[in-house]
Scaffold this motif. Sequence first.
Motif, PDB file in Angstrom:
ATOM      1  N   TYR A 266       0.832  -1.198   0.000  1.00  0.00           N
ATOM      2  CA  TYR A 266       0.000   0.000   0.000  1.00  0.00           C
ATOM      3  C   TYR A 266       0.871   1.254   0.000  1.00  0.00           C
ATOM      4  O   TYR A 266       2.053   1.216   0.387  1.00  0.00           O
TER       5      TYR A 266
ATOM      6  N   ASN B  93      -8.964  -1.024  -0.348  1.00  0.00           N
ATOM      7  CA  ASN B  93      -8.764  -0.005   0.682  1.00  0.00           C
ATOM      8  C   ASN B  93      -9.601  -0.238   1.928  1.00  0.00           C
ATOM      9  O   ASN B  93      -9.117  -0.097   3.050  1.00  0.00           O
TER      10      ASN B  93
ATOM     11  N   THR C 193      -8.120   1.813  -7.201  1.00  0.00           N
ATOM     12  CA  THR C 193      -7.728   3.219  -7.177  1.00  0.00           C
ATOM     13  C   THR C 193      -7.794   3.888  -8.546  1.00  0.00           C
ATOM     14  O   THR C 193      -7.356   5.035  -8.688  1.00  0.00           O
TER      15      THR C 193
END
Length: 673
Positions: free
Chosen positions: A333, A355, A571
């Motif tokens: 991450y 996430n 993302t």
Amino acid sequence: MNYNSFNTPVSLRQMKITDVFWKKEMELVRNEVIPYQWEALNDRVEGASPSFCMRNFKIAGKMNQEKAQKGDKYVEPQYSFRGFEALPEDPNHLEEKFYGFVFQDSDFSKWIEAVGYSLTQHPDPALEKIADEAIDIVCGAQQEDGYLDTYYIINGKDKIFSNLRDHHELYCFGHLTEGAVAYYEATGKDKLLEAAKRFANYIYNYFGEEEEKCKGYPGHEIAEMALVRLYEVTGNRKYLDLSSFFIEQRGTKPYYFDSENHPDQTRKEENHLKYSYHQAHLPVREQKEAVGHAVRAVYLYSGMADLARLNEDKSMYEACESLWEDMVEKKMYITGGIGSTHMGEAFSFAFDLPNDTAYAETCASIGLVFFARRMLEIKPKAKYADVMERALYNGVLSGMALDGKSFFYVNPLEVNPIACYKDERKHHVKPIRQKWFGCACCPPNLARLLSSIGSYAFTESEKTLFVHLYMGACLTKKIGNQDIEVTIQSKFPWEGHVAISVRAKDTDFELALRIPGWCNGYQISDLEQFEIRKEDGYLYLKKNWLEEEHIQISFQMEPVLVAARTEVRETVGKVALMRGPIVYCLEEVDNGKDLHLLSVEATKSITLIDKKIEHESVKAITAFGKRTLKTEENGLYQPFKEKQSKEVCLTYVPYYVWANRGENEMQVWTRVE
């Protein structure tokens, strides 16, 4: 592989950390976490899960005293698959038997390690007295033959090392050794070190390549790098050989764990993927992908890196490098968190970085820091220090509240508190930090890392001091028969200004400065007076040093919107905000509910502001953005039409400070306009 570049951490006794930022964290550990931990180890924290740790040592010690009268008869322990002894209905009337997880002994070991490191920076006779008394209790539990694990001492020793995969004896030994070495190096007292050596000798006589010895290896790694530390402090080669045996034996066929009698017999040799959880699916030199339990993995890789350095083993280093690249380029991450799935606290497949269900255990980021420093010891490459810095400021610090009194086990990058309570897939995610944990690995791991932070900032070779992290400190280094002094003043992480003074007259001292990967430019005063070389992201400075020299450095530290690779599905169309080593996030308390309706405008200015969060002074960031407006719509779905939005000012705060102002939403990745 240039073996002449090997370097080692500067001893904590050769430095004093003066850094404003990190000294505050260290003092928080010293004043809050270490005393709190001691209370927790003795089951004196109201409302927190009991540890039973010191209680188990006391019972084992009492059994030693009564052994001649009672004998050593084995009593079948009543454990579940995870080895946890359930509490009786009335916890005030505990039987004299083992309680807690099978690895409960390690809670003490991590605590004593943190105490040792803390004492190097702040001598404390009262704390040292408590530590000495605790060591007496622990050593009182050790058997005459050197064995020291309360689970089997209390339950009966005839089944020791019968479940290496699950029962953590070698893991507990590893932490005991790490703690013993740290306390010895801090105080010169060797009682615990001698206990660790006796246990290590017992293990050495039990495991090995000889025909009559056991061919097993730890289910949960750490003994591998702990044995290296024991070798380095004692000079006894057999401890290094034992570490090498455990690492080289791992993953070879026939799989050792198949010979053990486990509660689940579903893991068959032909399905080697089942062994990836323990990194035991392939011999270590053939492992190219970071797999399995993330903490176990980075502990193993740290031990592998130690062996690569000490044995000048090129193929072992190449295996470490392959594992590093896979982990950092495909499975890490932006916060330096690793281990994306709660199923097995493990690595997932490449680019799978959700996430809101992220696991990213605090201990895993700590283990990544261990691995990074060991890779730096082999070859000082800035890419290792960049990741180490990222993990420290973000994935590690987020694990502890600003007051040092509560902790995160899991470090998600997006949180909706409702989901934490109502969505079973996200029950592992907590919207607020917890007082303590039954499986209490993260708080003491934090304490031992933060108390020893200087050994990650600076390493040294014969004539070179490497500055990996810009941290205020006063250091001494010996070149030949002469002591040199280096003093560093740093405004990190909020400003990029660093001042260094060097007293190294009449020596060929060399200063190696890391150029951070996030830095687009830097200035160093009077650079023309130095002999300069650049290598692997480090700037090496040499000169004919005068009585005292002063170096001023200014690293550009601008806010930057960061995008992930397109393979990271979660993302796409989103950005995160970073400034220097700090990752930022949005919180509901600053930006209102429904953070998913926000977007940031990439082309407009971003402003740095000062902000107080629970008495912590931080640099926050404001940015222009938009909030999608809610509309009164009929039905769950309807034909697409462009949504209306309004302009808003977004306030970003450092990720590590989130959840210090009550329960609220949080997100790191935000849609971009």
